[in-house]
Design a protein around this motif. Structure first.
Motif, PDB file in Angstrom:
ATOM      1  N   TYR A  34       4.166  -9.456  -2.227  1.00 56.77           N
ATOM      2  CA  TYR A  34       3.264  -8.271  -2.426  1.00 56.77           C
ATOM      3  C   TYR A  34       4.222  -7.438  -3.596  1.00 56.77           C
ATOM      4  O   TYR A  34       5.377  -6.930  -3.130  1.00 56.77           O
ATOM      5  CB  TYR A  34       3.007  -7.421  -1.285  1.00 56.77           C
ATOM      6  N   PRO A  35       3.840  -7.183  -4.661  1.00 55.43           N
ATOM      7  CA  PRO A  35       4.421  -6.408  -5.715  1.00 55.43           C
ATOM      8  C   PRO A  35       4.936  -5.081  -5.403  1.00 55.43           C
ATOM      9  O   PRO A  35       4.173  -4.546  -4.404  1.00 55.43           O
ATOM     10  CB  PRO A  35       3.594  -6.480  -7.196  1.00 55.43           C
ATOM     11  N   ASN A  36       5.961  -4.308  -5.986  1.00 57.96           N
ATOM     12  CA  ASN A  36       6.109  -3.068  -5.505  1.00 57.96           C
ATOM     13  C   ASN A  36       5.479  -2.248  -6.629  1.00 57.96           C
ATOM     14  O   ASN A  36       5.594  -2.341  -7.895  1.00 57.96           O
ATOM     15  CB  ASN A  36       7.701  -2.767  -5.767  1.00 57.96           C
ATOM     16  N   LYS A  37       4.491  -1.158  -6.354  1.00 57.48           N
ATOM     17  CA  LYS A  37       4.142  -0.233  -7.072  1.00 57.48           C
ATOM     18  C   LYS A  37       2.888  -0.863  -7.931  1.00 57.48           C
ATOM     19  O   LYS A  37       2.769  -1.911  -8.091  1.00 57.48           O
ATOM     20  CB  LYS A  37       5.190   0.578  -8.260  1.00 57.48           C
ATOM     21  N   ASN A  38       1.937   0.178  -8.441  1.00 63.42           N
ATOM     22  CA  ASN A  38       0.789  -0.293  -9.196  1.00 63.42           C
ATOM     23  C   ASN A  38       1.251  -1.234 -10.331  1.00 63.42           C
ATOM     24  O   ASN A  38       0.564  -1.979 -10.614  1.00 63.42           O
ATOM     25  CB  ASN A  38      -0.021   0.952  -9.641  1.00 63.42           C
ATOM     26  N   GLN A  39       2.353  -0.871 -10.995  1.00 65.09           N
ATOM     27  CA  GLN A  39       2.672  -1.395 -12.292  1.00 65.09           C
ATOM     28  C   GLN A  39       3.187  -2.712 -11.963  1.00 65.09           C
ATOM     29  O   GLN A  39       2.934  -3.430 -12.836  1.00 65.09           O
ATOM     30  CB  GLN A  39       3.807  -0.546 -13.005  1.00 65.09           C
ATOM     31  N   GLY A  40       3.685  -3.054 -11.054  1.00 61.18           N
ATOM     32  CA  GLY A  40       4.082  -4.336 -10.382  1.00 61.18           C
ATOM     33  C   GLY A  40       2.926  -5.411 -10.563  1.00 61.18           C
ATOM     34  O   GLY A  40       3.204  -6.541 -11.205  1.00 61.18           O
ATOM     35  N   THR A  41       1.792  -5.291 -10.051  1.00 65.73           N
ATOM     36  CA  THR A  41       0.585  -6.106 -10.104  1.00 65.73           C
ATOM     37  C   THR A  41       0.152  -5.990 -11.656  1.00 65.73           C
ATOM     38  O   THR A  41      -0.134  -7.054 -12.019  1.00 65.73           O
ATOM     39  CB  THR A  41      -0.603  -5.722  -9.154  1.00 65.73           C
ATOM     40  N   PRO A  43       0.658  -1.231   0.039  1.00 65.67           N
ATOM     41  CA  PRO A  43       0.030  -0.032  -0.042  1.00 65.67           C
ATOM     42  C   PRO A  43       0.835   1.307   0.036  1.00 65.67           C
ATOM     43  O   PRO A  43       0.333   2.327  -0.435  1.00 65.67           O
ATOM     44  CB  PRO A  43      -0.753  -0.136   1.245  1.00 65.67           C
ATOM     45  N   GLY A  44       1.971   1.178   0.757  1.00 62.71           N
ATOM     46  CA  GLY A  44       2.705   2.416   0.450  1.00 62.71           C
ATOM     47  C   GLY A  44       3.280   2.638  -0.941  1.00 62.71           C
ATOM     48  O   GLY A  44       4.085   3.836  -0.996  1.00 62.71           O
ATOM     49  N   SER A  45       3.186   1.649  -1.784  1.00 59.34           N
ATOM     50  CA  SER A  45       4.151   1.993  -2.877  1.00 59.34           C
ATOM     51  C   SER A  45       3.314   2.358  -4.054  1.00 59.34           C
ATOM     52  O   SER A  45       3.703   2.716  -5.147  1.00 59.34           O
ATOM     53  CB  SER A  45       5.017   0.577  -3.454  1.00 59.34           C
ATOM     54  N   GLY A  46       2.044   2.260  -3.793  1.00 59.74           N
ATOM     55  CA  GLY A  46       0.848   2.617  -4.920  1.00 59.74           C
ATOM     56  C   GLY A  46      -0.506   2.625  -4.497  1.00 59.74           C
ATOM     57  O   GLY A  46      -0.850   1.861  -3.753  1.00 59.74           O
ATOM     58  N   GLY A  47      -1.454   3.229  -5.104  1.00 60.20           N
ATOM     59  CA  GLY A  47      -2.570   3.509  -4.733  1.00 60.20           C
ATOM     60  C   GLY A  47      -3.529   2.455  -5.006  1.00 60.20           C
ATOM     61  O   GLY A  47      -4.394   2.254  -4.112  1.00 60.20           O
ATOM     62  N   ALA A  48      -3.250   1.502  -5.747  1.00 58.51           N
ATOM     63  CA  ALA A  48      -4.093   0.422  -6.085  1.00 58.51           C
ATOM     64  C   ALA A  48      -4.032  -0.619  -4.969  1.00 58.51           C
ATOM     65  O   ALA A  48      -5.300  -1.074  -4.447  1.00 58.51           O
ATOM     66  CB  ALA A  48      -3.633  -0.217  -7.204  1.00 58.51           C
ATOM     67  N   GLY A  49      -2.858  -0.885  -4.377  1.00 54.88           N
ATOM     68  CA  GLY A  49      -2.787  -1.734  -3.018  1.00 54.88           C
ATOM     69  C   GLY A  49      -3.270  -1.014  -2.030  1.00 54.88           C
ATOM     70  O   GLY A  49      -4.042  -1.628  -1.251  1.00 54.88           O
TER      71      GLY A  49
END
Length: 383
Positions: free
Chosen positions: A245-252, A188-194
């Motif tokens: 848990y992927p890093n950033k929105n683009q990770g997922t 959650p700290g790396s992107g708004g989607a998470g």
């Protein structure tokens, strides 16, 4: 008839604005420049270039010439916040920081070393008549912000690999458990989607009003949500035998592209843009759940060290016209903050089934950072 009425309303708003600015005695031949600062990816830059042209060709452009200063993400350039804070602390005045774009929750990050009044000018709503068209709330510092676009997190999935798409939050959590390893959300700290996935899981146990509150008392009601997140942990995407848990929105999104997962939470605008660009396969679809994932608002604010306060208000008002809102919807799948029932957008087919009238907003203020911190300590450390 409805379009004509809206057009007349928009023209009336321009006329009202022009009347309010009469004391500025600015003629078409003596236009002043108003500079807007923003940043992001290259597709965002292109959208603001189009908005800049539309402003200059509109009735607002008879009074002001809009110039956009864009800071490209990942360019290594100093960020907007650091630049503006440094200039303000240095006592600079009469700069070209006339108006800036920021997230609706971002003001606290600008004011760690000064008060809000030292950093930003309160919005004069009389100079932004189109604000009356906006049905959007922010938790803190609303008097300094003019929201202009929204986006929301949705389920993004591959329709060839997902037969029964969840329609509710409970169905989603059941799907995750019944399809171990096929769902992921980023830290959650790396992107708004998470972050939205976490906020939704926690705040579905609270009253809806808590989603737009910064009251620290709400923290006492987070336990049920964190118990749910811990329960879901072993069923999420794994690598090397451990949940990742992927890093950033683009990770997922990358995991979905590579077919390592079948479903993720993603920003609607990011997913739609990458479908249009062919980055995500055509079989990628988006869907809402009920209660929905949360979204965010982007807004404009006026720094105290700028040199064109009246022009900044004019930009705020323009961004809430049908013309500007249509540009944002067409080019970045931004959710309009005004009545968009008459809009006809090339994104309509991709947005089909996404009810923008049920856009669920989240504005937690400093609680958002505290929520992420607790996730890092309790969920991110699980084995």
């Amino acid at each position: 008839m409805k379009k004509a009425l809206k057009k007349l309303m928009g023209l009336a708003g321009v006329a009202a604005l022009a009347g309010s600015l009469a004391t500025a005695t600015v003629s078409a031949q003596e236009k002043t420049t108003v500079t807007l600062w923003t940043g992001g990816s290259d597709n965002v830059r292109m959208v603001f270039e189009e908005l800049e042209k539309a402003f200059d060709n509109s009735s607002y452009g008879e009074l002001y010439d809009l110039e956009v200063e864009f800071i490209l993400s990942g360019s290594g350039a100093q960020g907007l916040r650091d630049r503006l804070v440094a200039a303000t602390l240095a006592g600079e005045t009469g700069t070209n920081y006339d108006i800036i774009e920021l997230g609706a929750d971002d003001i606290p990050s600008y004011t760690t070393d000064m008060t809000v009044d030292e950093m930003f000018v309160p919005v004069d709503t009389a100079l932004v008549p189109n604000l009356e068209r906006v049905d959007a709330q922010v938790a803190e510092n609303a008097e300094y912000l003019a929201p202009y676009r929204g986006t929301t997190v949705v389920l993004a999935y591959d329709e060839e690999r997902v037969e029964n798409v969840p329609t509710t939050a409970d169905e989603l959590y059941t799907w995750i458990k019944e399809n171990p390893g096929r769902f992921a959300y980023n830290t959650p700290g790396s992107g708004g989607a998470g972050s939205s996935f976490v906020v939704t899981a926690v705040y579905n146990f609270l009253d809806e009003a808590a989603l737009t509150s910064s009251d620290e008392a709400n923290m006492e009601q987070w336990d049920q949500g964190f118990a749910l997140l811990e329960e879901l942990h072993p069923f999420l995407y794994q690598s090397g035998g451990s949940t990742v848990y992927p890093n950033k929105n683009q990770g997922t999104l990358d995991l979905l592209i590579d077919q390592q997962v079948d479903m993720i939470p993603a920003w609607a605008d990011m997913a739609i843009s990458q479908i249009n660009q062919g980055i995500l396969p055509e079989t990628t679809k988006i869907a809402q759940i009920d209660p929905g994932f949360t979204g965010s608002l982007n807004a404009f604010a006026i720094p105290t060290i700028g040199s064109n306060v009246e022009g900044a208000h004019a930009v705020m008002d323009f961004m809430l016209t049908d013309e500007a809102q249509q540009i944002l919807l067409d080019n970045m799948a931004a959710i309009p903050l005004v009545d968009s029932s008459s809009f006809d957008s090339p994104n309509s087919s991709l947005l089909e089934g996404l009810d923008v009238t049920n856009f669920r907003r989240s504005s937690l203020g400093e609680l958002g950072g505290l929520l992420n911190e607790r996730w890092d300590n309790e969920i991110g450390t699980l084995q």
